[in-house]
Design a protein around this motif. Structure first.
Motif, PDB file in Angstrom:
ATOM      1  N   PHE A  77      -3.596 -11.382   2.681  1.00 32.24           N
ATOM      2  CA  PHE A  77      -4.497 -10.230   2.596  1.00 32.24           C
ATOM      3  C   PHE A  77      -4.749  -9.602   3.959  1.00 32.24           C
ATOM      4  O   PHE A  77      -5.097  -8.439   4.060  1.00 32.24           O
ATOM      5  CB  PHE A  77      -5.837 -10.658   1.987  1.00 32.24           C
ATOM      6  CG  PHE A  77      -5.828 -10.693   0.487  1.00 32.24           C
ATOM      7  CD1 PHE A  77      -5.059  -9.796  -0.248  1.00 32.24           C
ATOM      8  CD2 PHE A  77      -6.593 -11.608  -0.202  1.00 32.24           C
ATOM      9  CE1 PHE A  77      -5.052  -9.818  -1.622  1.00 32.24           C
ATOM     10  CE2 PHE A  77      -6.597 -11.647  -1.592  1.00 32.24           C
ATOM     11  CZ  PHE A  77      -5.825 -10.754  -2.297  1.00 32.24           C
ATOM     12  N   GLU A  78      -4.573 -10.400   5.033  1.00 29.67           N
ATOM     13  CA  GLU A  78      -4.817  -9.881   6.377  1.00 29.67           C
ATOM     14  C   GLU A  78      -3.651  -9.063   6.917  1.00 29.67           C
ATOM     15  O   GLU A  78      -3.789  -8.354   7.902  1.00 29.67           O
ATOM     16  CB  GLU A  78      -5.087 -11.042   7.347  1.00 29.67           C
ATOM     17  CG  GLU A  78      -6.315 -11.868   7.017  1.00 29.67           C
ATOM     18  CD  GLU A  78      -7.596 -11.105   7.290  1.00 29.67           C
ATOM     19  OE1 GLU A  78      -7.603 -10.291   8.227  1.00 29.67           O
ATOM     20  OE2 GLU A  78      -8.572 -11.325   6.552  1.00 29.67           O
ATOM     21  N   VAL A  79      -2.490  -9.182   6.300  1.00 31.78           N
ATOM     22  CA  VAL A  79      -1.297  -8.518   6.819  1.00 31.78           C
ATOM     23  C   VAL A  79      -1.365  -7.025   6.522  1.00 31.78           C
ATOM     24  O   VAL A  79      -1.768  -6.614   5.437  1.00 31.78           O
ATOM     25  CB  VAL A  79      -0.025  -9.127   6.181  1.00 31.78           C
ATOM     26  CG1 VAL A  79       1.210  -8.353   6.594  1.00 31.78           C
ATOM     27  CG2 VAL A  79       0.098 -10.580   6.572  1.00 31.78           C
ATOM     28  N   GLU A  80      -0.963  -6.242   7.502  1.00 31.12           N
ATOM     29  CA  GLU A  80      -1.005  -4.791   7.341  1.00 31.12           C
ATOM     30  C   GLU A  80       0.027  -4.333   6.313  1.00 31.12           C
ATOM     31  O   GLU A  80       1.157  -4.796   6.318  1.00 31.12           O
ATOM     32  CB  GLU A  80      -0.716  -4.114   8.684  1.00 31.12           C
ATOM     33  CG  GLU A  80      -1.176  -2.690   8.700  1.00 31.12           C
ATOM     34  CD  GLU A  80      -0.786  -1.985   9.990  1.00 31.12           C
ATOM     35  OE1 GLU A  80      -0.717  -0.757   9.971  1.00 31.12           O
ATOM     36  OE2 GLU A  80      -0.536  -2.690  10.984  1.00 31.12           O
ATOM     37  N   GLY A  81      -0.390  -3.445   5.424  1.00 28.55           N
ATOM     38  CA  GLY A  81       0.528  -2.896   4.432  1.00 28.55           C
ATOM     39  C   GLY A  81       0.402  -3.559   3.073  1.00 28.55           C
ATOM     40  O   GLY A  81       0.931  -3.056   2.092  1.00 28.55           O
ATOM     41  N   VAL A  82      -0.317  -4.687   3.014  1.00 28.06           N
ATOM     42  CA  VAL A  82      -0.461  -5.393   1.743  1.00 28.06           C
ATOM     43  C   VAL A  82      -1.588  -4.762   0.924  1.00 28.06           C
ATOM     44  O   VAL A  82      -2.666  -4.493   1.447  1.00 28.06           O
ATOM     45  CB  VAL A  82      -0.769  -6.886   1.994  1.00 28.06           C
ATOM     46  CG1 VAL A  82      -1.152  -7.584   0.699  1.00 28.06           C
ATOM     47  CG2 VAL A  82       0.419  -7.558   2.634  1.00 28.06           C
ATOM     48  N   GLU A  91       0.827  -1.203   0.000  1.00 26.59           N
ATOM     49  CA  GLU A  91       0.000   0.000   0.000  1.00 26.59           C
ATOM     50  C   GLU A  91       0.860   1.251   0.000  1.00 26.59           C
ATOM     51  O   GLU A  91       2.057   1.197   0.271  1.00 26.59           O
ATOM     52  CB  GLU A  91      -0.876   0.001   1.252  1.00 26.59           C
ATOM     53  CG  GLU A  91      -2.065  -0.894   1.148  1.00 26.59           C
ATOM     54  CD  GLU A  91      -2.956  -0.729   2.358  1.00 26.59           C
ATOM     55  OE1 GLU A  91      -2.413  -0.558   3.469  1.00 26.59           O
ATOM     56  OE2 GLU A  91      -4.185  -0.772   2.194  1.00 26.59           O
ATOM     57  N   THR A 136      -2.312  -7.599  -5.233  1.00 30.11           N
ATOM     58  CA  THR A 136      -1.565  -8.795  -4.852  1.00 30.11           C
ATOM     59  C   THR A 136      -2.134 -10.038  -5.520  1.00 30.11           C
ATOM     60  O   THR A 136      -3.339 -10.205  -5.585  1.00 30.11           O
ATOM     61  CB  THR A 136      -1.620  -8.944  -3.322  1.00 30.11           C
ATOM     62  OG1 THR A 136      -0.934  -7.832  -2.763  1.00 30.11           O
ATOM     63  CG2 THR A 136      -0.968 -10.232  -2.864  1.00 30.11           C
ATOM     64  N   THR A 148      -4.487  -4.982  -1.161  1.00 31.48           N
ATOM     65  CA  THR A 148      -5.422  -6.082  -1.427  1.00 31.48           C
ATOM     66  C   THR A 148      -6.075  -5.976  -2.803  1.00 31.48           C
ATOM     67  O   THR A 148      -6.918  -6.783  -3.148  1.00 31.48           O
ATOM     68  CB  THR A 148      -6.545  -6.126  -0.376  1.00 31.48           C
ATOM     69  OG1 THR A 148      -7.134  -4.849  -0.300  1.00 31.48           O
ATOM     70  CG2 THR A 148      -6.023  -6.558   0.959  1.00 31.48           C
TER      71      THR A 148
END
Lengths: 437, 83
Positions: A297-302, A157, A307, A304
């Motif tokens: 997808f749950e990880v912060e900064g990815v 992001e 990816t 969505t």
């Protein structure tokens, strides 16, 4: 100045994409009256030719680019270009009753034979191994549940993608890290226990709290690794955790325990074995070995929205059948292109459409599309002939002889090409009728 | 954790819309087909859940096509058959 032109443009009711191209070109520059008239005339001619959207957009942008370079296309050149483009487009059109499926099959199959059978050398971005060539193509068409080398491309992001350190932080949350990377593990054989001393510096660098590791390690050995024959003591202040096997007499148990303690994943996502951070066109991107779309997808900064993974089955579960269709097209196309083989995307689109027709991804072969055909003879003609005929006779199946294959087998005209046309003659001006008389 | 996935926003997912009954009957008569001849999508597909479509409805899918710029496609929502 340009408002006047735009007004004239509106009266032609051109398609949206063409309209946008011209208005963008017009904005912020002075255009002579005769130049604009010429351009408009040509654009109308391109539009009247009913070419595919992509083709006419490309033609027009090239035309405008030439204009910008003070090297405009002359009228003769333009005529030549347009006639040839139209001719070329006409050649790629398909005729009614043409057997598109068989053409697609040959168009993918023939280049497939040119790919070396054993393309087992790997290549790819930054030390990450990805299966390529024929094995990968077979994998896609067979709709395997798991590709032999699952890999993800994780986009980040805003606020993460420009900064190397922050990108690295995301990668810590993604990459599966076993406990032995966070400190020293000592096997105390005298007292039959395993002592883990966490290294605070490493934990700080990887942005994980010592208490978090101490809590997660024993829980995960029990749940994920299904090993329960131990007890443990935690000393949070010093960052020490001691594992004690239940069976105090067996060295075998102790060594088993050490293995579990060393390899238990305490940070990151279990399925993702390795992460490589790379900078590409101004942003940091993570490439992974292993794939788990849902957890990533749950990880912060990815990011969505961008990816992606090369595991088509996973995509169909998480993003739906339409996304899977897009993924098949993308994967097959890039696999072929990587080998320097140009296959028209329409063939691949047809294959992808067939595979995703019924709401789930089906393979091409006898467990998928070919095996679920209505006609007994058609199925028998493909593979395992005897089994199909035997099963059909036991089940008292009928064959209505609608398709192509079964009619070829029984020797009837097939419904393709001229075989699919029924002629209706309409008498002209009743001449024939009076003539007969 | 932080980010929540919105499947409809993903690049690979085209636009899905629920079609009105009149639109569906027009579609079927235009192509001269029955509703079972449309491609299918399962009721537990993440997109079907996201647009809250029930079995029996038809979705209009607006794809970004490699050849035609934008192309419309249709899928009938059906229950996933039990294995």
């Amino acid at each position: 100045m340009s408002e006047k032109y735009i007004e004239r443009l509106e009266s032609f009711s051109l398609p949206e994409t063409i309209h946008d191209l011209i208005t963008e070109w017009l904005s912020g520059k002075e255009v002579e009256e005769d130049v604009f008239t010429r351009i408009l005339d040509r654009i109308c001619r391109i539009n009247d030719a009913h070419l595919p959207v992509k083709t006419h957009d490309q033609l027009i942008s090239l035309l405008l680019k030439k204009e910008d370079q003070d090297n405009p296309v002359t009228d003769e050149q333009f005529d030549e270009i347009l006639t040839r483009v139209i001719k070329e487009y006409g050649l790629t059109r398909i005729e009614p009753c043409e057997a598109v499926g068989i053409i697609a099959a040959q168009s993918i199959g023939e280049p497939g034979t040119q790919m070396t059978m054993r393309t087992f050398h790997y290549a790819g971005v930054a030390e990450i191994n990805v299966t390529l060539g024929l094995p990968r193509l077979i994998e896609i068409m067979d709709a395997r549940k798991e590709p032999s080398t699952p890999t993800m491309t994780i986009y980040l992001e805003d606020g993460f993608r420009e900064d190397r350190d922050r990108a690295r932080e995301v990668s810590w949350d993604v990459e599966a890290s076993p406990l032995h990377e966070f400190g020293d593990i000592v096997t105390d054989m005298e007292n039959m226990r395993v002592i883990v001393t966490l290294n605070k510096a490493v934990c700080d660098k990887r942005r994980i709290k010592i208490s978090e590791i101490l809590e997660r390690a024993p829980a995960k050995i029990r749940e994920r690794r299904h090993y329960r024959d131990f007890e443990f003591e935690v000393n949070e202040a010093e960052g020490i955790i001691r594992f004690i096997p239940k069976d105090q007499l067996s060295y075998q148990n102790l060594f088993q325990l050490v293995e579990h303690v060393r390899n238990v994943i305490v940070q990151g996502i279990d399925d993702i074995q390795r992460v490589v951070v790379r900078k590409e066109s101004g942003e940091y991107i993570l490439y992974t070995e292993g794939s788990n779309l849902k957890d990533v997808f749950e990880v912060e900064g990815v990011d969505t929205t961008r990816t992606r993974t090369n595991n088509i089955n996973e995509i169909s579960h998480i993003l739906g059948i339409e996304a899977a269709r897009n993924a098949i097209i993308h994967e097959a196309n890039s696999t072929l292109r990587e080998q320097g083989i140009g296959v028209d995307v329409r063939h691949i689109m047809l294959v992808a459409d067939m595979m995703c027709m019924d709401g789930e991804v089906k393979q091409i072969g006898r467990h998928g599309i070919a095996g679920e055909k209505e006609s007994v003879l058609s199925r028998a003609a493909f593979e395992v002939t005897v089994n199909h005929l035997l099963d059909a006779s036991i089940a008292h199946e009928h064959d209505v002889l609608c398709g192509v294959t079964e009619n070829v087998i029984v020797g009837q005209p097939i419904q393709l090409g001229t075989g699919d046309v029924r002629l209706v003659v309409r008498p002209m001006n009743n001449i024939t009728r009076t003539g007969e008389n | 954790m932080g980010t929540r996935l919105n499947v409809l926003m993903h690049d690979m997912v085209p636009k899905h819309q629920i079609m009105e009954n009149e639109e569906v009957s027009k579609l079927l008569s235009d192509y001269n087909i029955t509703i079972e001849q449309l491609p299918k999508i399962y009721h537990d597909d993440p997109i079907v859940k996201a647009v809250e479509a029930l079995p029996g409805t038809v979705l209009r899918i607006t794809r970004k096509s490699h050849t035609a710029g934008e192309a419309e496609s249709y899928r009938l929502v059906v229950r996933r058959p039990k294995k």
